[in-house]
Design an enzyme around this catalytic site. Structure first.
Site, PDB file in Angstrom:
ATOM      1  N   HIS A  60      -3.896  -6.452-121.282  1.00  0.00           N
ATOM      2  CA  HIS A  60      -5.286  -6.560-121.745  1.00  0.00           C
ATOM      3  C   HIS A  60      -6.172  -5.611-120.936  1.00  0.00           C
ATOM      4  O   HIS A  60      -6.268  -5.759-119.708  1.00  0.00           O
ATOM      5  CB  HIS A  60      -5.796  -7.995-121.605  1.00  0.00           C
ATOM      6  CG  HIS A  60      -5.107  -8.949-122.531  1.00  0.00           C
ATOM      7  ND1 HIS A  60      -4.279  -9.952-122.082  1.00  0.00           N
ATOM      8  CD2 HIS A  60      -5.104  -9.046-123.888  1.00  0.00           C
ATOM      9  CE1 HIS A  60      -3.812 -10.647-123.102  1.00  0.00           C
ATOM     10  NE2 HIS A  60      -4.301 -10.109-124.226  1.00  0.00           N
ATOM     11  N   CYS A  90      -9.999 -21.925 -82.065  1.00  0.00           N
ATOM     12  CA  CYS A  90      -8.637 -21.411 -81.874  1.00  0.00           C
ATOM     13  C   CYS A  90      -8.088 -20.882 -83.195  1.00  0.00           C
ATOM     14  O   CYS A  90      -8.252 -21.500 -84.241  1.00  0.00           O
ATOM     15  CB  CYS A  90      -7.721 -22.509 -81.341  1.00  0.00           C
ATOM     16  SG  CYS A  90      -6.015 -21.948 -81.072  1.00  0.00           S
ATOM     17  N   CYS A 106      -3.869 -21.724 -76.479  1.00  0.00           N
ATOM     18  CA  CYS A 106      -5.243 -21.905 -75.990  1.00  0.00           C
ATOM     19  C   CYS A 106      -5.327 -23.029 -74.970  1.00  0.00           C
ATOM     20  O   CYS A 106      -6.408 -23.371 -74.505  1.00  0.00           O
ATOM     21  CB  CYS A 106      -6.186 -22.193 -77.161  1.00  0.00           C
ATOM     22  SG  CYS A 106      -5.939 -23.822 -77.919  1.00  0.00           S
ATOM     23  N   HIS A 139      -0.763 -37.727 -77.594  1.00  0.00           N
ATOM     24  CA  HIS A 139      -0.903 -39.145 -77.239  1.00  0.00           C
ATOM     25  C   HIS A 139       0.433 -39.826 -76.966  1.00  0.00           C
ATOM     26  O   HIS A 139       0.515 -41.046 -77.014  1.00  0.00           O
ATOM     27  CB  HIS A 139      -1.633 -39.895 -78.355  1.00  0.00           C
ATOM     28  CG  HIS A 139      -1.027 -39.690 -79.720  1.00  0.00           C
ATOM     29  ND1 HIS A 139       0.166 -40.241 -80.101  1.00  0.00           N
ATOM     30  CD2 HIS A 139      -1.467 -38.969 -80.781  1.00  0.00           C
ATOM     31  CE1 HIS A 139       0.436 -39.896 -81.348  1.00  0.00           C
ATOM     32  NE2 HIS A 139      -0.535 -39.107 -81.793  1.00  0.00           N
ATOM     33  N   CYS A 158     -32.489 -65.851 -85.560  1.00  0.00           N
ATOM     34  CA  CYS A 158     -33.685 -66.696 -85.607  1.00  0.00           C
ATOM     35  C   CYS A 158     -33.466 -67.769 -86.673  1.00  0.00           C
ATOM     36  O   CYS A 158     -33.059 -67.463 -87.792  1.00  0.00           O
ATOM     37  CB  CYS A 158     -34.906 -65.861 -85.940  1.00  0.00           C
ATOM     38  SG  CYS A 158     -36.382 -66.826 -86.321  1.00  0.00           S
ATOM     39  N   CYS A 172     -35.908 -68.389 -69.408  1.00  0.00           N
ATOM     40  CA  CYS A 172     -36.131 -69.700 -70.001  1.00  0.00           C
ATOM     41  C   CYS A 172     -35.535 -69.778 -71.393  1.00  0.00           C
ATOM     42  O   CYS A 172     -35.172 -68.786 -71.990  1.00  0.00           O
ATOM     43  CB  CYS A 172     -37.607 -70.029 -70.033  1.00  0.00           C
ATOM     44  SG  CYS A 172     -38.536 -69.068 -71.247  1.00  0.00           S
ATOM     45  N   CYS A 218     -39.788 -65.542 -81.779  1.00  0.00           N
ATOM     46  CA  CYS A 218     -39.351 -64.429 -82.631  1.00  0.00           C
ATOM     47  C   CYS A 218     -40.479 -63.401 -82.738  1.00  0.00           C
ATOM     48  O   CYS A 218     -41.664 -63.712 -82.591  1.00  0.00           O
ATOM     49  CB  CYS A 218     -38.968 -64.955 -84.008  1.00  0.00           C
ATOM     50  SG  CYS A 218     -38.231 -63.692 -85.085  1.00  0.00           S
ATOM     51  N   CYS A 239     -35.628 -73.216 -79.522  1.00  0.00           N
ATOM     52  CA  CYS A 239     -34.824 -73.392 -78.313  1.00  0.00           C
ATOM     53  C   CYS A 239     -33.564 -72.522 -78.415  1.00  0.00           C
ATOM     54  O   CYS A 239     -32.852 -72.567 -79.420  1.00  0.00           O
ATOM     55  CB  CYS A 239     -34.440 -74.855 -78.145  1.00  0.00           C
ATOM     56  SG  CYS A 239     -33.246 -75.149 -76.811  1.00  0.00           S
ATOM     57  N   CYS A 270     -30.157 -74.932 -78.714  1.00  0.00           N
ATOM     58  CA  CYS A 270     -29.835 -75.688 -79.928  1.00  0.00           C
ATOM     59  C   CYS A 270     -30.411 -75.074 -81.195  1.00  0.00           C
ATOM     60  O   CYS A 270     -30.151 -75.557 -82.299  1.00  0.00           O
ATOM     61  CB  CYS A 270     -30.324 -77.126 -79.800  1.00  0.00           C
ATOM     62  SG  CYS A 270     -32.138 -77.259 -79.769  1.00  0.00           S
TER      63      CYS A 270
END
Length: 598
Positions: free
Chosen positions: A164, A239, A258, A271, A303, A316, A321, A330, A333
Site C-alpha cells: 500500500h 538506575c 548501583c 528481605h 462522644c 480528670c 465535647c 464521664c 462510664c
C-alpha cells in the site's frame, strides 16, 4: 517501483523482541547457570558501596551463589542483536522480520521456534509478515497517496510489505504520532485500515525524525526487559541497569551495580529470610489507614451524643465535647456528667465502670478498645525495632563508604600497612550492613509468627537474641575500637591483635546470622510437632557449636564438644571461649571477643 517494493518488503518486519524464556523454563537447572558467559558472571559480584571494590567481589564470591547477571544498556542491545540474528538464521527470514517475531512473542526464542514450525502461515498472519504484497502497484510514473490523496512520483512513495503506497510526508507523520503515543509503536501496522502488515524497524530508521528514532530505540531496548519474564529493571530511583535472573536457582535477593539490593521476585528491598508475602503485608500495615484506626480505638472514646472520637488530654474524668456538641460526660462510664454526684461515688470517683468490670459486664466497644490497644502496643514493639535497625543499617552504609573512601587510606598511613592488608575492616562493615538488613526483617517475621506457637516463638527469640548480641559486639568493635587506631599518631603495637579480634567477631557474627536465616527459611523446623524445642544439644550443633552461659538446657553434647575443643587448643597455648568459641591466649581470663569470663 521495484526498488520501492523491495524496500517495503524489508519494512514489513520491524520490531523488537528477545528470547530468554527458553532459559526461563529450564532456569532451575545447573546447566542453565553454567551456560552463563564468564563475562556476564563477573558483572553480578555482590557488593554494597563500591562497584569496583575488590573487597566486595571477594566477599561475594563465597557468600552468595551467582544466580543473576546485571545488564547495562549495551549488554541488552547485544543480546537483542544475538537473538535477532539467531531467529533470522534459523528461519531464513530478514533481521527486520525476526525482530517483529521476537517482539510479538516477548523475546522468547523458544516460543518463536515452537509457533513458527507448528504453523508458519498462522504466525505470519497474526504477526503481519506477508509473503506476497496485498496490493499490486500499477506500472505508472505516479501514485496516489492513500492518506492525503495527492499524486507523487515513485521516489517519494513508500510501502510496507503489503504494497500500500503512502507519501514520505504522511509516513513520517503517521510514525511520529505512533511513537509519541508510547511503546505501542513497536507493534505498528500499515496505515491502511484493512491491512495488518507490520511496519518494520527499517521504515522507522528511514522515515522518522532523529528525535522519534531515539524514542523508538529507547522503547525497543526497554521492551527486551519489560516483556521478558526473567529480566527486570533495578527499582532504585535513577538506575538504568537491568537484572537477568536464573529462575528457580535459590534466593531472590540480588544486588545491582548501583549498590541497591532488592528481591527479584517482588522488587521490594532485599528481605531474606522473610518471604515476599510477609513483606507485602508488613509494608501495607506500615502505610495503611488501619493503623490510624487502631490508634483511634486504643486512645479515644466516642462522644455519647455525637459519636466523634475524643482523646482525653487532662487528668480528670469530666469530659466536654468540642462545639457545637459541648456534651459533658464521664470518661469512665460515658454517662452524662449531670447524673454524677454523691450517690454515684463522687464527681471524681465514678464507680459504674469498675462495678461493671467486676461483674464481667464488659460492653463490646470496651472489648474492641482493649484489643486495639494490645494490638497497637505489639505492633509498635516490632515496628520500632524494625525501623531502628533500618536506620542503623543506613548509618553503617554511610560509615562503610567513608571507610572505603577516606579512613582506610588514613589508617594505612598511620599503621604503615598497605590497604590490601586492611580488607578485614571492609569485610566487617559489609557484614554489619548485611546483618542489620537481616535483623530488621526478622522483626517483621516475629510480628506474624502465630501467637499459639509458643515453642517456635521462644526458639525464634533465642536465635534472634544470639544473633543480635553478636552483631552489637561486632558493630561496637568496628565503630568505636577502630577509632583508637584512626586517631593514633603512629603505628600501634596491638593493631594485629585488633585485626584478629575484628576478623574473629566478623566470622562468629556471620555464623550466628547464617543459623538464624537457615532456621527461619526452614520455618523453625527445629521445633518438634509436640510444641517443644529440639534438644539443646541439637540446637548447639546447628549454631556451629557455640554456647552461652546461663542458658540452661544446652545439654551434655555442648559441654563435651566445648571441653574437647578446649583440650585441643590448650596444647597450643590457647583456650576456647564457651560463648563465642574465640581462641584466647592461655594467660587471658576474659574473652577478648565477647568479654565473657573464662
Amino acid at each position: 517501483m521495484d526498488s520501492e517494493d523491495e524496500f517495503d518488503m524489508h519494512d514489513a518486519n520491524g520490531d523488537d523482541d528477545d528470547d530468554n524464556d527458553d532459559d526461563f523454563y529450564s532456569g532451575g537447572d545447573d546447566d542453565a547457570a553454567a551456560a552463563m558467559d564468564s563475562d556476564e558472571a563477573d558483572v553480578a559480584d555482590y557488593e554494597f558501596i563500591d562497584n569496583d571494590s575488590d573487597d566486595s567481589d571477594d566477599i561475594a564470591s563465597h557468600r552468595y551463589q551467582q544466580n543473576y547477571t546485571v545488564l547495562t544498556e549495551a549488554d541488552i542491545h547485544q543480546r537483542q542483536e544475538e537473538d535477532i540474528m539467531r531467529i533470522s538464521t534459523v528461519l531464513s527470514i530478514s533481521e527486520v522480520a525476526a525482530s517483529v517475531l521476537l517482539r510479538h512473542y516477548n523475546w522468547s526464542v523458544s516460543k518463536v521456534h515452537d509457533e513458527w514450525f507448528a504453523d508458519e502461515e498462522k504466525v505470519r498472519k497474526v504477526v503481519g509478515l506477508l509473503e506476497k504484497p496485498a496490493f499490486a502497484s500499477p506500472n505508472v510514473r505516479e501514485l496516489i497517496c492513500g492518506i492525503c490523496f495527492e499524486a507523487y512520483p515513485l521516489d517519494r512513495m513508500y510501502t510496507a510489505a503489503c504494497g500500500h503506497p503512502f507519501c514520505s510526508t504522511c509516513w513520517t507523520g503517521y510514525i511520529s504520532t505512533a511513537i509519541n503515543d508510547g511503546p505501542g509503536c513497536l507493534m505498528l501496522r500499515c496505515p491502511d485500515p484493512s491491512c495488518t502488515a507490520a511496519v518494520g524497524q527499517d521504515m522507522i530508521s528511514r522515515l522518522a525524525s532523529a528525535e522519534d528514532k531515539q524514542k523508538y530505540s529507547r522503547y525497543f531496548i526497554r521492551s527486551y526487559v519489560e516483556d521478558n519474564r526473567k529480566t527486570k529493571w533495578c527499582p532504585a530511583p535513577g538506575c538504568e541497569y537491568a537484572v537477568d535472573f536464573i529462575v528457580g536457582s535459590g534466593s531472590y535477593d540480588v544486588t545491582c551495580r548501583c549498590s541497591y539490593s532488592f528481591c527479584w521476585n517482588c522488587t521490594e528491598e532485599a528481605h531474606r529470610p522473610v518471604d515476599c508475602g510477609t513483606v507485602a503485608k508488613w509494608i501495607l500495615k506500615n502505610s495503611a489507614e488501619s493503623e490510624n484506626m487502631n490508634w483511634i480505638l486504643a486512645n479515644s472514646k466516642p462522644c455519647p451524643k455525637c459519636k466523634r472520637p475524643i482523646e482525653k488530654n487532662q487528668g480528670c474524668m469530666h469530659i466536654t465535647c468540642t462545639p457545637p456538641c459541648k456534651f459533658e460526660f464521664c470518661w469512665l462510664c460515658l454517662g452524662a456528667w449531670s447524673d454524677h454526684g454523691e450517690r454515684t461515688g463522687g464527681f471524681y470517683a465514678c464507680n459504674r465502670y469498675e462495678t461493671a468490670k467486676q461483674e464481667g459486664v464488659y460492653d463490646e466497644a470496651e472489648k474492641r478498645r482493649e484489643m486495639a490497644k494490645n494490638s497497637l502496643e505489639r505492633y509498635t514493639h516490632y515496628y520500632e525495632r524494625w525501623a531502628t535497625n533500618q536506620s542503623s543499617r543506613q548509618k553503617a552504609l554511610a560509615d562503610l563508604q567513608q571507610m572505603q573512601t577516606v579512613a582506610l587510606e588514613k589508617l594505612s598511613d598511620i599503621q604503615c600497612q598497605p590497604e590490601s592488608q586492611l580488607k578485614f575492616i571492609t569485610e566487617a562493615w559489609l557484614q554489619i550492613v548485611e546483618c542489620r538488613r537481616v535483623l530488621k526483617w526478622t522483626y517483621a517475621y516475629g510480628y506474624y509468627l502465630p501467637e499459639h506457637e509458643q515453642a517456635k516463638r521462644v526458639f525464634f527469640e533465642y536465635l534472634q537474641g544470639e544473633a543480635e548480641s553478636g552483631l552489637e559486639r561486632l558493630h561496637q568493635c568496628a565503630e568505636k575500637e577502630l577509632q583508637v587506631y584512626l586517631n593514633a599518631e603512629g603505628p600501634s603495637k596491638d593493631f594485629n591483635e585488633f585485626r584478629t579480634k575484628l576478623a574473629g567477631l566478623t566470622s562468629v557474627t556471620r555464623n550466628y546470622f547464617e543459623n538464624l536465616v537457615r532456621a527461619l527459611e526452614n520455618g523453625l523446623s527445629d521445633v518438634d510437632s509436640h510444641g517443644a524445642t529440639c534438644s539443646r544439644a541439637a540446637s548447639s550443633k546447628s549454631l556451629g557449636g557455640t554456647s552461652s552461659k546461663g542458658r540452661g538446657g544446652r545439654g551434655k553434647a555442648t559441654t563435651s564438644r566445648s571441653s574437647s575443643s578446649s583440650r585441643n587448643i590448650d596444647d597450643s597455648g590457647h583456650w576456647s571461649c564457651e560463648h563465642c568459641t574465640f581462641a584466647n591466649v592461655k594467660t587471658a581470663t576474659v574473652c577478648q571477643m565477647c568479654h565473657q569470663r573464662r
